[in-house]
Scaffold this motif. Sequence first.
Motif, PDB file in Angstrom:
ATOM      1  N   ARG A  90      -5.268 -11.262   1.421  1.00  0.00           N
ATOM      2  CA  ARG A  90      -4.985 -11.763  -0.217  1.00  0.00           C
ATOM      3  C   ARG A  90      -3.993 -11.525  -0.446  1.00  0.00           C
ATOM      4  NH1 ARG A  90     -11.057 -10.461  -2.398  1.00  0.00           N
ATOM      5  NH2 ARG A  90     -11.871 -12.154  -1.917  1.00  0.00           N
ATOM      6  N   LYS A  91      -3.376 -10.380  -0.423  1.00  0.00           N
ATOM      7  CA  LYS A  91      -1.854  -9.934  -0.660  1.00  0.00           C
ATOM      8  C   LYS A  91      -0.981 -10.968   0.014  1.00  0.00           C
ATOM      9  CE  LYS A  91      -2.839  -5.201  -2.004  1.00  0.00           C
ATOM     10  NZ  LYS A  91      -2.677  -3.595  -1.540  1.00  0.00           N
ATOM     11  N   ALA A  92      -1.173 -10.938   1.167  1.00  0.00           N
ATOM     12  CA  ALA A  92      -0.209 -11.812   2.158  1.00  0.00           C
ATOM     13  C   ALA A  92      -0.133 -13.363   1.429  1.00  0.00           C
ATOM     14  CB  ALA A  92      -0.373 -11.963   3.564  1.00  0.00           C
ATOM     15  N   GLU A  93      -1.413 -13.733   1.217  1.00  0.00           N
ATOM     16  CA  GLU A  93      -1.190 -15.140   0.713  1.00  0.00           C
ATOM     17  C   GLU A  93      -0.952 -15.265  -0.691  1.00  0.00           C
ATOM     18  OE1 GLU A  93      -5.072 -17.533  -1.117  1.00  0.00           O
ATOM     19  OE2 GLU A  93      -5.348 -17.309   0.868  1.00  0.00           O
ATOM     20  N   ASN A  94      -0.819 -14.458  -1.348  1.00  0.00           N
ATOM     21  CA  ASN A  94      -0.362 -14.446  -2.809  1.00  0.00           C
ATOM     22  C   ASN A  94       1.373 -14.178  -2.586  1.00  0.00           C
ATOM     23  OD1 ASN A  94      -2.791 -14.487  -4.283  1.00  0.00           O
ATOM     24  ND2 ASN A  94      -3.017 -12.450  -4.314  1.00  0.00           N
ATOM     25  N   ALA A  95       1.785 -13.491  -1.702  1.00  0.00           N
ATOM     26  CA  ALA A  95       3.117 -13.276  -1.416  1.00  0.00           C
ATOM     27  C   ALA A  95       3.790 -14.568  -0.934  1.00  0.00           C
ATOM     28  CB  ALA A  95       3.424 -12.111  -0.514  1.00  0.00           C
ATOM     29  N   ASN A  96       3.079 -15.286  -0.117  1.00  0.00           N
ATOM     30  CA  ASN A  96       3.605 -16.545   0.435  1.00  0.00           C
ATOM     31  C   ASN A  96       3.651 -17.749  -0.696  1.00  0.00           C
ATOM     32  OD1 ASN A  96       4.158 -15.249   2.768  1.00  0.00           O
ATOM     33  ND2 ASN A  96       2.337 -15.676   3.702  1.00  0.00           N
ATOM     34  N   GLU A  97       2.726 -17.700  -1.577  1.00  0.00           N
ATOM     35  CA  GLU A  97       2.634 -18.538  -2.681  1.00  0.00           C
ATOM     36  C   GLU A  97       3.853 -18.853  -3.473  1.00  0.00           C
ATOM     37  OE1 GLU A  97      -0.917 -18.552  -5.439  1.00  0.00           O
ATOM     38  OE2 GLU A  97      -2.086 -19.111  -3.565  1.00  0.00           O
ATOM     39  N   PRO A  98       4.492 -20.032  -3.480  1.00  0.00           N
ATOM     40  CA  PRO A  98       5.585 -20.114  -4.439  1.00  0.00           C
ATOM     41  C   PRO A  98       4.935 -19.911  -5.923  1.00  0.00           C
ATOM     42  CG  PRO A  98       4.975 -22.263  -3.579  1.00  0.00           C
ATOM     43  CD  PRO A  98       4.072 -21.223  -2.971  1.00  0.00           C
ATOM     44  N   ARG A  99       6.124 -19.545  -6.685  1.00  0.00           N
ATOM     45  CA  ARG A  99       5.894 -19.390  -8.118  1.00  0.00           C
ATOM     46  C   ARG A  99       5.843 -20.844  -8.670  1.00  0.00           C
ATOM     47  NH1 ARG A  99       4.050 -14.237  -8.602  1.00  0.00           N
ATOM     48  NH2 ARG A  99       5.651 -12.963  -7.655  1.00  0.00           N
ATOM     49  N   SER A 100       4.418 -21.172  -9.250  1.00  0.00           N
ATOM     50  CA  SER A 100       4.295 -22.535  -9.675  1.00  0.00           C
ATOM     51  C   SER A 100       4.236 -22.445 -11.255  1.00  0.00           C
ATOM     52  CB  SER A 100       3.116 -23.109  -9.159  1.00  0.00           C
ATOM     53  OG  SER A 100       2.203 -22.352  -9.517  1.00  0.00           O
ATOM     54  N   THR A 101       4.656 -23.573 -11.961  1.00  0.00           N
ATOM     55  CA  THR A 101       4.419 -23.691 -13.225  1.00  0.00           C
ATOM     56  C   THR A 101       3.085 -24.431 -13.550  1.00  0.00           C
ATOM     57  OG1 THR A 101       5.572 -25.899 -13.335  1.00  0.00           O
ATOM     58  CG2 THR A 101       6.828 -24.508 -13.519  1.00  0.00           C
ATOM     59  N   ALA A 102       2.934 -24.580 -14.654  1.00  0.00           N
ATOM     60  CA  ALA A 102       1.615 -25.213 -15.136  1.00  0.00           C
ATOM     61  C   ALA A 102       1.358 -26.604 -14.622  1.00  0.00           C
ATOM     62  CB  ALA A 102       1.268 -25.113 -16.670  1.00  0.00           C
ATOM     63  N   GLY A 103       2.293 -27.359 -14.417  1.00  0.00           N
ATOM     64  CA  GLY A 103       1.982 -28.883 -14.091  1.00  0.00           C
ATOM     65  C   GLY A 103       2.044 -28.887 -12.405  1.00  0.00           C
ATOM     66  N   THR A 104       2.589 -27.757 -11.483  1.00  0.00           N
ATOM     67  CA  THR A 104       2.588 -28.109 -10.432  1.00  0.00           C
ATOM     68  C   THR A 104       1.154 -27.246  -9.777  1.00  0.00           C
ATOM     69  OG1 THR A 104       3.875 -26.067 -10.230  1.00  0.00           O
ATOM     70  CG2 THR A 104       4.827 -28.060  -9.919  1.00  0.00           C
ATOM     71  N   ALA A 105       0.659 -26.303 -10.736  1.00  0.00           N
ATOM     72  CA  ALA A 105      -0.677 -25.766 -10.287  1.00  0.00           C
ATOM     73  C   ALA A 105      -1.688 -26.447 -10.376  1.00  0.00           C
ATOM     74  CB  ALA A 105      -0.863 -24.488 -11.240  1.00  0.00           C
ATOM     75  N   LEU A 106      -1.796 -27.587 -11.273  1.00  0.00           N
ATOM     76  CA  LEU A 106      -2.838 -28.579 -11.293  1.00  0.00           C
ATOM     77  C   LEU A 106      -2.705 -29.293 -10.082  1.00  0.00           C
ATOM     78  CD1 LEU A 106      -2.847 -29.468 -14.973  1.00  0.00           C
ATOM     79  CD2 LEU A 106      -4.470 -28.064 -13.893  1.00  0.00           C
ATOM     80  N   THR A 107      -1.837 -29.649  -9.593  1.00  0.00           N
ATOM     81  CA  THR A 107      -1.511 -30.693  -8.662  1.00  0.00           C
ATOM     82  C   THR A 107      -1.882 -30.124  -7.078  1.00  0.00           C
ATOM     83  OG1 THR A 107       0.835 -30.293  -8.332  1.00  0.00           O
ATOM     84  CG2 THR A 107       0.230 -32.121  -9.617  1.00  0.00           C
ATOM     85  N   ARG A 108      -1.400 -28.668  -7.258  1.00  0.00           N
ATOM     86  CA  ARG A 108      -1.574 -28.074  -5.967  1.00  0.00           C
ATOM     87  C   ARG A 108      -3.351 -27.674  -5.541  1.00  0.00           C
ATOM     88  NH1 ARG A 108      -2.816 -22.931  -3.925  1.00  0.00           N
ATOM     89  NH2 ARG A 108      -1.541 -22.036  -2.124  1.00  0.00           N
ATOM     90  N   HIS A 109      -3.971 -27.688  -6.504  1.00  0.00           N
ATOM     91  CA  HIS A 109      -5.548 -27.229  -6.215  1.00  0.00           C
ATOM     92  C   HIS A 109      -6.230 -28.742  -6.163  1.00  0.00           C
ATOM     93  CE1 HIS A 109      -5.153 -22.937  -6.325  1.00  0.00           C
ATOM     94  NE2 HIS A 109      -4.243 -23.072  -7.744  1.00  0.00           N
ATOM     95  N   SER A 110      -5.714 -29.822  -6.543  1.00  0.00           N
ATOM     96  CA  SER A 110      -6.527 -31.218  -6.651  1.00  0.00           C
ATOM     97  C   SER A 110      -6.803 -31.520  -5.178  1.00  0.00           C
ATOM     98  CB  SER A 110      -5.721 -31.961  -7.531  1.00  0.00           C
ATOM     99  OG  SER A 110      -4.542 -32.435  -6.611  1.00  0.00           O
ATOM    100  N   GLY A 111      -6.042 -31.234  -4.320  1.00  0.00           N
ATOM    101  CA  GLY A 111      -6.115 -31.909  -2.982  1.00  0.00           C
ATOM    102  C   GLY A 111      -6.893 -31.073  -1.802  1.00  0.00           C
TER     103      GLY A 111
END
Length: 111
Positions: A90-111
């Motif tokens: 989980r820590k490795a996954e959180n470290a690899n995730e890019p810092r997203s804004t509110a708009g990109t967070a919605l598109t990231r989880h839709s697919g």
Amino acid sequence: MLSRIVTIIVLVPLAVIIIALAVANRALVPFTLDPFNPGNPALTTQMPLFVFLFAALALGMIIGSVATWFRQGRYRRIARQRSHEVDRLRKAENANEPRSTAGTALTRHSG
């Protein structure tokens, strides 16, 4: 509510049996730790029989609990290792995730 009823159904008869056992076995009996000289007063005590019965029951429960705890040590160790591995992933996954804004967070989880 159901667990309370089941507890009452189990504990009340068990308490009645334990009380009846204690009342029926209240005569003093000798308990000696010297098998070669049973009359040795230094190593002999007299108590009601139910005390010895309850002590044997408690000792058996403790020995059984300790034995079960030791036998399950392997499974606790595996669970602890897997928990550490999940935390590490989980820590490795959180470290690899890019810092997203509110708009990109919605598109990231839709697919």
